[in-house]
Design a protein around this motif. Structure first.
Motif, PDB file in Angstrom:
ATOM      1  N   UNK A  90       1.289  11.256 -10.301  1.00 61.82           N
ATOM      2  CA  UNK A  90       0.484  12.500 -10.357  1.00 61.82           C
ATOM      3  C   UNK A  90       1.372  13.725 -10.463  1.00 61.82           C
ATOM      4  N   UNK A  91       2.498  13.708  -9.724  1.00 66.40           N
ATOM      5  CA  UNK A  91       3.425  14.850  -9.792  1.00 66.40           C
ATOM      6  C   UNK A  91       3.978  15.000 -11.202  1.00 66.40           C
ATOM      7  N   UNK A  92       4.348  13.868 -11.831  1.00 66.24           N
ATOM      8  CA  UNK A  92       4.889  13.918 -13.206  1.00 66.24           C
ATOM      9  C   UNK A  92       3.840  14.461 -14.181  1.00 66.24           C
ATOM     10  N   UNK A  93       2.605  13.925 -14.062  1.00 69.28           N
ATOM     11  CA  UNK A  93       1.534  14.349 -14.982  1.00 69.28           C
ATOM     12  C   UNK A  93       1.220  15.834 -14.789  1.00 69.28           C
ATOM     13  N   UNK A  94       1.117  16.263 -13.517  1.00 69.24           N
ATOM     14  CA  UNK A  94       0.808  17.680 -13.263  1.00 69.24           C
ATOM     15  C   UNK A  94       1.915  18.588 -13.789  1.00 69.24           C
ATOM     16  N   UNK A  95       3.171  18.144 -13.564  1.00 71.77           N
ATOM     17  CA  UNK A  95       4.282  18.946 -14.071  1.00 71.77           C
ATOM     18  C   UNK A  95       4.245  19.037 -15.594  1.00 71.77           C
ATOM     19  N   UNK A  96       3.955  17.900 -16.253  1.00 74.32           N
ATOM     20  CA  UNK A  96       3.860  17.899 -17.722  1.00 74.32           C
ATOM     21  C   UNK A  96       2.743  18.815 -18.198  1.00 74.32           C
ATOM     22  N   UNK A  97       1.607  18.761 -17.460  1.00 71.07           N
ATOM     23  CA  UNK A  97       0.484  19.624 -17.857  1.00 71.07           C
ATOM     24  C   UNK A  97       0.858  21.097 -17.719  1.00 71.07           C
ATOM     25  N   UNK A 146       3.878   5.501  -5.617  1.00 69.66           N
ATOM     26  CA  UNK A 146       3.887   5.476  -7.089  1.00 69.66           C
ATOM     27  C   UNK A 146       2.815   6.405  -7.656  1.00 69.66           C
ATOM     28  N   UNK A 147       1.614   6.335  -7.038  1.00 65.84           N
ATOM     29  CA  UNK A 147       0.532   7.221  -7.501  1.00 65.84           C
ATOM     30  C   UNK A 147       0.913   8.682  -7.320  1.00 65.84           C
ATOM     31  N   UNK A 148       1.511   9.019  -6.165  1.00 67.48           N
ATOM     32  CA  UNK A 148       1.899  10.412  -5.906  1.00 67.48           C
ATOM     33  C   UNK A 148       2.949  10.890  -6.910  1.00 67.48           C
ATOM     34  N   UNK A 149       3.953  10.012  -7.145  1.00 64.38           N
ATOM     35  CA  UNK A 149       4.997  10.378  -8.107  1.00 64.38           C
ATOM     36  C   UNK A 149       4.406  10.531  -9.508  1.00 64.38           C
ATOM     37  N   UNK A 191       0.826  -1.209   0.000  1.00 63.17           N
ATOM     38  CA  UNK A 191       0.000   0.000   0.000  1.00 63.17           C
ATOM     39  C   UNK A 191       0.859   1.258   0.000  1.00 63.17           C
ATOM     40  N   UNK A 192       1.925   1.245   0.800  1.00 60.01           N
ATOM     41  CA  UNK A 192       2.810   2.410   0.833  1.00 60.01           C
ATOM     42  C   UNK A 192       3.487   2.624  -0.524  1.00 60.01           C
ATOM     43  N   UNK A 193       3.949   1.485  -1.113  1.00 58.04           N
ATOM     44  CA  UNK A 193       4.594   1.600  -2.434  1.00 58.04           C
ATOM     45  C   UNK A 193       3.614   2.105  -3.490  1.00 58.04           C
ATOM     46  N   UNK A 194       2.375   1.566  -3.448  1.00 58.17           N
ATOM     47  CA  UNK A 194       1.373   1.996  -4.436  1.00 58.17           C
ATOM     48  C   UNK A 194       1.054   3.486  -4.273  1.00 58.17           C
ATOM     49  N   UNK A 195       0.893   3.906  -2.972  1.00 53.77           N
ATOM     50  CA  UNK A 195       0.620   5.342  -2.748  1.00 53.77           C
ATOM     51  C   UNK A 195       1.737   6.233  -3.240  1.00 53.77           C
TER      52      UNK A 195
END
Length: 438
Positions: free
Chosen positions: A52-59, A47-50, A41-45
């Protein structure tokens, strides 16, 4: 079900073996057990945070790039628009120069027409004097011919008496007075011969003078024909642009002339129409041509009066640029044309009229309304200073105010409206119609 859970637990143990996190204090030691599910769960969270950060930065990066492209495109559009405005301003200045030249040509044509009219009137008077002189000479010639015939008859009578075959004229007193009678007849014959010679000389002089006057009359007629041709051509050149101007503005020229003629009370002027009378005689072609030209003069004069009362001229003369035209703008109807120029640029009346409003009017700011002929009203909004008063009569070209930024305005400009019968129309219709005249 239990077997499936066991297999999943074994797979997670391989990837995420159970770990313990020890926490030591002064007198005791504690630990935290990190089971495989917790680690997953910690790893999945993470990964999701990273992600989302990549996608938001790209946007954000793409939006910044897009915004930069949009600003560049906006700058390019602004430059293109400004270039187009400069071209339109140059064309407007050129049209204004052409309009001034056309007005000068129009005034020159009016002066030439006035001079030609005066020359035509003098020629017509001279022609009538010559015709009267010819009639007098012909009457004198007829009288002279009659007197010559009478004198010839008397000469023949006296000659017969002189030839004498024994006959005497009544009242001679017989043969005793024959010598006196002969002397009397000789004297009468000499006097009659002298009168006959004088009559013949007068008749010859009258014929020669009549021939000279006929030649002069023919030359005068040719001169009149040339003047008529020049006048007719001048009127064709002068009246046709005015006809086109009124039609381009959606107005019937004949109705305009009828309205002006019925409401105009002025008299006099160089173009006041006259009429050449034929004095009850047969139709004179020259008189008909002269009357036709004078009717054209009257039409041109009425056109001049109408043109001064209809807003064909520009309200702004100094450097300006068109910013908004007549029509829909941002979902709302824009009822006029905007002329952008510095604050204080003069505003001129485009036609004769009467000021019906001069003051503050909500979104219009400082507003002037002028009532013109034919149910036309013009409005001049956003002024910085008003230079006329209600009830004041203004003429075309009068300074009525200055461009400003009052009321609902995004910059210094003149909002110019034309209303016909209370309804707004496109001001450029009238301005374009008058470009070739004013």
């Amino acid at each position: 079900m239990t077997g499936l859970r066991h297999r999943l637990h074994v797979m997670m143990e391989r990837r995420f073996p159970e770990k313990r996190l020890f926490l030591r204090s002064d007198d005791q030691t504690r630990f935290i057990r990190l089971r495989p599910a917790t680690q997953l769960m910690a790893w999945s969270g993470s990964a999701v945070l990273i992600g989302w950060t990549i996608v938001a930065t790209a946007i954000l990066i793409m939006d910044s790039i897009g915004a930069g492209n949009f600003r560049a495109q906006a700058l390019r559009d602004q430059m293109t628009y400004e270039e187009r405005l400069n071209v339109l301003s140059s064309e407007r200045d050129q049209r204004a120069a052409e309009a001034i030249a056309a007005q000068q040509r129009f005034n020159s044509a009016l002066e030439q027409i006035s001079l030609m009219q005066s020359e035509l009137l003098r020629s017509e008077e001279r022609r009538r004097e010559l015709e009267t002189g010819i009639e007098v000479i012909q009457a004198t010639l007829r009288r002279t011919m009659a007197e010559r015939a009478d004198a010839q008859e008397r000469v023949d009578l006296l000659q017969a008496a002189l030839d004498g075959n024994g006959d005497v004229l009544p009242g001679t007193g017989g043969s005793a007075d024959a010598a006196g009678t002969v002397d009397l007849l000789a004297a009468a014959l000499a006097e009659t011969a002298e009168e006959r010679d004088q009559i013949a000389s007068d008749a010859e002089f009258a014929l020669e003078h009549a021939a000279e006057m006929e030649l002069e009359l023919r030359l005068l007629q040719e001169k009149n024909d040339a003047i008529f041709s020049q006048l007719e051509e001048a009127f064709t050149v002068s009246v046709e642009p005015l006809d086109n101007m009124f039609r381009a503005a959606g107005m019937d020229p004949d109705q305009v002339l009828s309205t002006v003629r019925s409401g105009y009370s002025g008299t006099g002027g160089p173009l006041t129409p006259l009429q050449f009378s034929t004095r009850g005689g047969p139709n004179d072609p020259d008189a008909e041509r002269a009357n036709s030209i004078l009717r054209q003069m009257d039409r041109l004069n009425m056109y001049r009066i109408a043109a001064e009362r209809i807003p064909f001229d520009m309200p702004v003369k100094a450097g300006f640029r068109f910013t908004s035209g007549y029509g829909m703008r941002w979902g709302r109807m824009h009822n006029g044309t905007d002329f952008a120029a510095p604050v204080g640029t003069p505003i001129y009346a485009p036609a004769d009229g009467v000021v019906t409003f001069a003051g503050w009017s909500s979104g219009y700011g400082r507003l002037v309304k002028i009532r013109h002929a034919f149910g036309i009203e013009t409005r001049y909004a956003h002024q910085s200073r008003i230079r006329v008063e209600v009830g004041q009569r203004v003429s075309r070209g009068d300074h009525i105010g200055d461009i400003g930024n009052s009321g609902r305005s995004t910059g210094p400009h003149l909002h110019y409206e034309i209303r016909v019968g209370g309804s707004a129309v496109n001001p450029m219709t009238y301005i374009r119609a008058g470009q070739d005249v004013f």
